[in-house]
Design an enzyme around this catalytic site. Structure first.
Site, PDB file in Angstrom:
ATOM      1  N   ASP A 165       0.996  -1.128  -0.040  1.00  0.00           N
ATOM      2  CA  ASP A 165      -0.083   0.040  -0.037  1.00  0.00           C
ATOM      3  C   ASP A 165       0.997   1.093  -0.020  1.00  0.00           C
ATOM      4  OD1 ASP A 165      -2.199   1.516  -0.111  1.00  0.00           O
ATOM      5  OD2 ASP A 165      -2.581   1.649   2.200  1.00  0.00           O
TER       6      ASP A 165
ATOM      7  N   TYR B  41       1.051   5.829  -0.728  1.00  0.00           N
ATOM      8  CA  TYR B  41       0.528   6.865   0.214  1.00  0.00           C
ATOM      9  C   TYR B  41       0.911   7.921  -0.809  1.00  0.00           C
ATOM     10  CZ  TYR B  41       0.040   9.540   4.629  1.00  0.00           C
ATOM     11  OH  TYR B  41      -0.431  10.567   5.620  1.00  0.00           O
TER      12      TYR B  41
ATOM     13  N   HIS C 160      -4.287  13.946   0.430  1.00  0.00           N
ATOM     14  CA  HIS C 160      -4.297  13.112   1.614  1.00  0.00           C
ATOM     15  C   HIS C 160      -3.173  13.087   2.678  1.00  0.00           C
ATOM     16  CE1 HIS C 160      -5.591   9.590   3.704  1.00  0.00           C
ATOM     17  NE2 HIS C 160      -4.541   9.013   3.505  1.00  0.00           N
TER      18      HIS C 160
ATOM     19  N   ARG D  45      -0.217  16.135  13.014  1.00  0.00           N
ATOM     20  CA  ARG D  45       1.078  16.456  13.563  1.00  0.00           C
ATOM     21  C   ARG D  45       0.824  18.140  13.548  1.00  0.00           C
ATOM     22  NH1 ARG D  45       2.614  12.597  10.279  1.00  0.00           N
ATOM     23  NH2 ARG D  45       2.557  13.589   8.566  1.00  0.00           N
TER      24      ARG D  45
ATOM     25  N   GLU E 296     -10.806   3.387   2.876  1.00  0.00           N
ATOM     26  CA  GLU E 296     -10.058   4.408   2.176  1.00  0.00           C
ATOM     27  C   GLU E 296     -10.258   4.037   0.758  1.00  0.00           C
ATOM     28  OE1 GLU E 296      -6.133   3.931   3.617  1.00  0.00           O
ATOM     29  OE2 GLU E 296      -6.148   5.239   5.098  1.00  0.00           O
TER      30      GLU E 296
ATOM     31  N   GLU F  78      -9.183   3.858  -2.986  1.00  0.00           N
ATOM     32  CA  GLU F  78      -7.925   3.755  -3.531  1.00  0.00           C
ATOM     33  C   GLU F  78      -8.072   2.838  -4.711  1.00  0.00           C
ATOM     34  OE1 GLU F  78      -4.604   2.290  -1.218  1.00  0.00           O
ATOM     35  OE2 GLU F  78      -5.379   3.171   0.447  1.00  0.00           O
TER      36      GLU F  78
ATOM     37  N   ASP G  92      -9.045   0.272   1.472  1.00  0.00           N
ATOM     38  CA  ASP G  92      -8.209  -0.247   2.427  1.00  0.00           C
ATOM     39  C   ASP G  92      -8.969  -0.104   3.852  1.00  0.00           C
ATOM     40  OD1 ASP G  92      -6.084  -0.678   3.789  1.00  0.00           O
ATOM     41  OD2 ASP G  92      -5.014   1.230   3.494  1.00  0.00           O
TER      42      ASP G  92
ATOM     43  N   ARG H  88      -8.842   3.365  12.746  1.00  0.00           N
ATOM     44  CA  ARG H  88      -7.890   4.543  13.046  1.00  0.00           C
ATOM     45  C   ARG H  88      -7.508   4.536  14.662  1.00  0.00           C
ATOM     46  NH1 ARG H  88      -6.694   5.616   8.186  1.00  0.00           N
ATOM     47  NH2 ARG H  88      -8.387   6.148   6.801  1.00  0.00           N
TER      48      ARG H  88
ATOM     49  N   GLN I 190      -4.912   2.000  15.118  1.00  0.00           N
ATOM     50  CA  GLN I 190      -3.759   2.704  14.180  1.00  0.00           C
ATOM     51  C   GLN I 190      -3.110   3.769  14.870  1.00  0.00           C
ATOM     52  OE1 GLN I 190      -5.057   4.069  10.264  1.00  0.00           O
ATOM     53  NE2 GLN I 190      -2.897   4.674   9.636  1.00  0.00           N
TER      54      GLN I 190
ATOM     55  N   TYR J 233       0.951   2.581  15.343  1.00  0.00           N
ATOM     56  CA  TYR J 233       1.455   2.926  13.949  1.00  0.00           C
ATOM     57  C   TYR J 233       3.046   3.238  14.391  1.00  0.00           C
ATOM     58  CZ  TYR J 233       1.553   7.891  13.597  1.00  0.00           C
ATOM     59  OH  TYR J 233       1.591   9.297  13.622  1.00  0.00           O
TER      60      TYR J 233
ATOM     61  N   LYS K 284      -4.770  -2.256   9.905  1.00  0.00           N
ATOM     62  CA  LYS K 284      -5.050  -2.227   8.291  1.00  0.00           C
ATOM     63  C   LYS K 284      -5.050  -3.989   7.921  1.00  0.00           C
ATOM     64  CE  LYS K 284      -4.183   1.873   7.117  1.00  0.00           C
ATOM     65  NZ  LYS K 284      -4.947   2.950   6.257  1.00  0.00           N
TER      66      LYS K 284
ATOM     67  N   THR L  76      -8.957  -6.051   3.055  1.00  0.00           N
ATOM     68  CA  THR L  76      -8.761  -5.194   2.030  1.00  0.00           C
ATOM     69  C   THR L  76      -9.564  -5.541   0.883  1.00  0.00           C
ATOM     70  OG1 THR L  76      -6.363  -4.825   2.703  1.00  0.00           O
ATOM     71  CG2 THR L  76      -6.904  -4.083   0.550  1.00  0.00           C
TER      72      THR L  76
ATOM     73  N   THR M  64      -4.985   6.467  -0.274  1.00  0.00           N
ATOM     74  CA  THR M  64      -6.145   6.926  -0.346  1.00  0.00           C
ATOM     75  C   THR M  64      -5.978   8.125  -1.332  1.00  0.00           C
ATOM     76  OG1 THR M  64      -6.379   6.602   1.822  1.00  0.00           O
ATOM     77  CG2 THR M  64      -7.711   8.266   1.103  1.00  0.00           C
TER      78      THR M  64
ATOM     79  N   GLU N  73     -10.742  12.050   6.861  1.00  0.00           N
ATOM     80  CA  GLU N  73     -10.833  13.450   6.231  1.00  0.00           C
ATOM     81  C   GLU N  73     -12.034  14.190   6.240  1.00  0.00           C
ATOM     82  OE1 GLU N  73      -8.452  11.188   3.537  1.00  0.00           O
ATOM     83  OE2 GLU N  73      -7.517  13.311   2.889  1.00  0.00           O
TER      84      GLU N  73
HETATM   85 CA    CA Z   1      -4.263   3.065   2.466  1.00  0.00          CA
END
Ligand code: CA
Length: 427
Positions: A132, A134, A139, A148, A205, A207, A239, A243, A246, A250, A259, A263, A356, A370
Site C-alpha cells: 500500500d 501513500y 491525503h 502533527r 480508504e 484507492e 483499504d 483509526r 492505528q 503505528y 489495516k 482489504t 487514499t 478526512e
Molecule cells: Ca491506505
C-alpha cells in the site's frame, strides 16, 4: 479496428452508461449455481462471457494448455503482455456486431453468455504480495495536518519518494464479502493504559490498485521506463482502516492490525490497454525526484471515483465523496520502480495500492477520517438527520470508478461491502 476504437459496437446491447462496453473487456473469475467451478470471464454489458467455453471450442487459445478453467487469472497473466493483447483482440473480434461466429450460434451463445445477475464473482488473482502506497499529496497533507502540524504536514521524505508499506496479502478479499469490525488494542487519550476493545473509529480508504503482470528477479530493479509494461491492469480497492488501533500502534513501523484485517478489491481487472486512451499528465513534481524516479510524458489516468455510504436502515445510499485518480502525485510506474530499486522482487498477482485518493476540496476526500475531520465535523447523510464520523455496524460502503469516453465509459464496476459487528467471542 483497434479494440479501443470508440466506434466499435457489439452485437449485444450495451447501455451508454454501462461500465463494460466492447472497448473495456475486463477479466474476472466467476462461478454459477449450475456450474460451481470458478473460471475466467470477461464483462460485456450486463453479461459475462465465459472464456473457458470459448477456449474449449478453440475460438481463443492463449497457451498450448487450457488456462481459462483455472480458479485464478495468475496463469493467464504469466503468459505475458503480447498474449494479453492478442487475447483481448480475439475476444473483441468475437463480440463485434458484424462477426457471425458467436452472434449467430444460439447454442454457443447460451453456453458462453451468462447474465451478470446470475454469477458469483471471486477474488480474480492469487495474491502473493500486497503493498500500500501513500501517494496522494492532498491525503498526506490532510492526515499530517490533523495528527502533527498543519505548517509541516508532509514529512521530509514525502516529496522525494513514494512512501509505502508491505501490507497483508492473505486478507485481500473480493467485493461482496462483508467485513467484521476488528477488535484490537487502543489507547484513548483519556486512558492511562491501553484497552482491548472493538474498533470505535472504523474507516474506509478509497484507492485503486494495479495488478503486477510479471515475475521479476530478486536483486534486479525495474526501471521507471519499463515499469508500465509489467502491469496487467487495475482494480478499485477499499483499504479498511481502524483509526483508533492505528493511532496507538503505528509508531515507529507503521500500520499493522489497523489495516491487516481486510482489504477489499473490485472483481473485474480493467486492463492497462483499455485504460490507454485515458492517460493524462500527473502533477508537476517539485523538487525533481532522483534520476531513478524521473519520468516525462503522461503517466497518470483520468479515472472518476465515487464513494457511497448506506446505513442499514437507509432506503438509499448517500454519495459522500467524488474525486479523480489523475491528481495522484506519484505515478504507478514510479511506485513500482521505487518498490524494486533495492532489489526486491515482485510477482504475478501482486496488488499495489495507490494510497487514499483525496482531492483538494472537502467533498473529494477519500476517507471518513478526512471527510469528518477526525470526527470534528460529522457528515450528514441525504435523509437530513443521520450523521457519520466513522462507520457503524450495518453500513455499506460502495466505491465506483470509470473513465468517461465520448458516448461510452471504461468502468471498473464496484467494490462494495457491509460492516458486520465485531466477533469478540472468537478472540
Ligand atoms: Ca491506505
Amino acid at each position: 479496428m483497434h479494440p479501443n476504437d470508440p466506434a466499435l459496437k457489439s452485437f449485444l446491447d450495451v447501455a451508454e452508461q454501462s461500465d463494460f462496453p466492447i472497448q473495456n473487456l475486463p477479466f474476472g473469475i466467476f462461478s454459477t449455481a449450475s456450474q460451481p467451478q470458478a473460471r475466467t470471464g470477461v464483462a460485456i454489458g450486463d453479461w459475462v462471457l465465459d472464456l473457458s467455453v470459448l477456449e474449449s471450442r478453440g475460438l481463443i487459445k492463449p497457451a498450448a494448455h487450457a488456462v481459462f478453467g483455472d480458479a485464478t487469472l495468475n496463469t493467464f497473466i504469466s503468459l505475458g503482455r503480447q498474449v494479453w493483447r492478442e487475447t483481448r483482440e480475439a475476444i473483441s473480434q468475437l463480440l463485434r456486431h458484424d462477426n457471425p461466429v458467436l452472434r449467430d450460434d444460439s447454442v454457443l451463445r447460451s453456453q458462453a453468455l451468462i447474465a451478470q445477475s446470475e454469477v458469483q464473482m471471486h477474488l480474480p488473482i492469487k495474491v502473493g504480495g500486497y503493498t500500500d502506497f501513500y501517494s496522494s499529496k492532498e491525503h498526506a497533507t490532510n492526515v499530517g495536518s490533523m495528527f502533527r502540524d498543519p505548517a509541516n504536514a508532509l514529512l521530509p521524505n514525502w516529496l522525494h519518494l513514494p512512501v509505502g508499506y508491505n501490507g497483508r496479502a492473505s486478507s485481500v478479499i473480493v467485493s461482496g464479502v462483508d467485513v467484521h469490525r476488528p477488535m484490537g488494542q487502543v489507547k484513548p487519550p483519556s486512558a492511562e493504559q491501553p484497552l482491548f476493545a472493538a474498533c470505535a473509529k472504523l474507516d474506509f480508504e478509497l484507492e485503486t490498485a494495479f495488478i503486477v503482470g510479471a515475475d521479476t528477479v530478486l536483486g534486479e530493479a525495474v526501471t521507471v521506463s519499463d515499469a508500465e509494461s509489467l502491469m496487467f491492469g487495475m482494480v478499485l480497492l477499499n483499504d479498511w482502516s481502524a483509526r483508533d488501533i492505528q493511532q496507538w500502534e503505528y509508531v515507529p513501523l507503521g500500520p499493522f492490525n489497523a489495516k491487516t484485517f481486510a482489504t477489499s478489491i473490485s472483481p473485474w481487472i480493467v486492463t492497462m490497454e483499455a485504460l490507454e486512451p485515458f492517460r493524462v499528465q500527473g502533477p508537476v513534481q517539485e523538487p525533481k525526484p532522483l534520476p531513478y524516479l524521473q519520468q516525462s510524458g503522461a503517466h497518470s489516468f483520468d479515472i472518476s471515483l465515487e464513494v457511497d455510504l448506506q446505513p442499514e436502515s437507509a432506503k438509499k445510499p448517500t454519495t459522500i465523496c467524488k474525486t479523480n485518480y489523475r491528481a495522484m502525485y506519484w505515478s504507478m510506474a514510479q511506485q513500482l520502480a521505487h518498490h524494486t530499486v533495492s532489489g526486491c522482487n515482485v510477482g504475478v498477482g501482486d496488488v499495489m495500492a495507490s494510497g487514499t485518493i483525496s482531492g483538494s476540496t472537502p467533498d473529494s476526500y477519500g476517507s471518513l477520517l478526512e471527510l469528518s475531520w477526525n470526527g470534528q465535523r460529522p457528515l450528514t447523510l441525504d435523509d437530513g438527520t443521520t450523521q457519520r464520523s466513522f462507520l457503524e455496524n450495518g453500513d455499506r460502503v460502495t466505491m465506483r470508478g470509470w473513465c468517461q469516453g465520448a458516448g461510452y465509459r471504461i468502468g471498473f464496476g464496484e467494490v462494495s461491502a457491509r460492516v458486520l459487528p465485531a466477533l469478540s467471542g472468537r478472540r
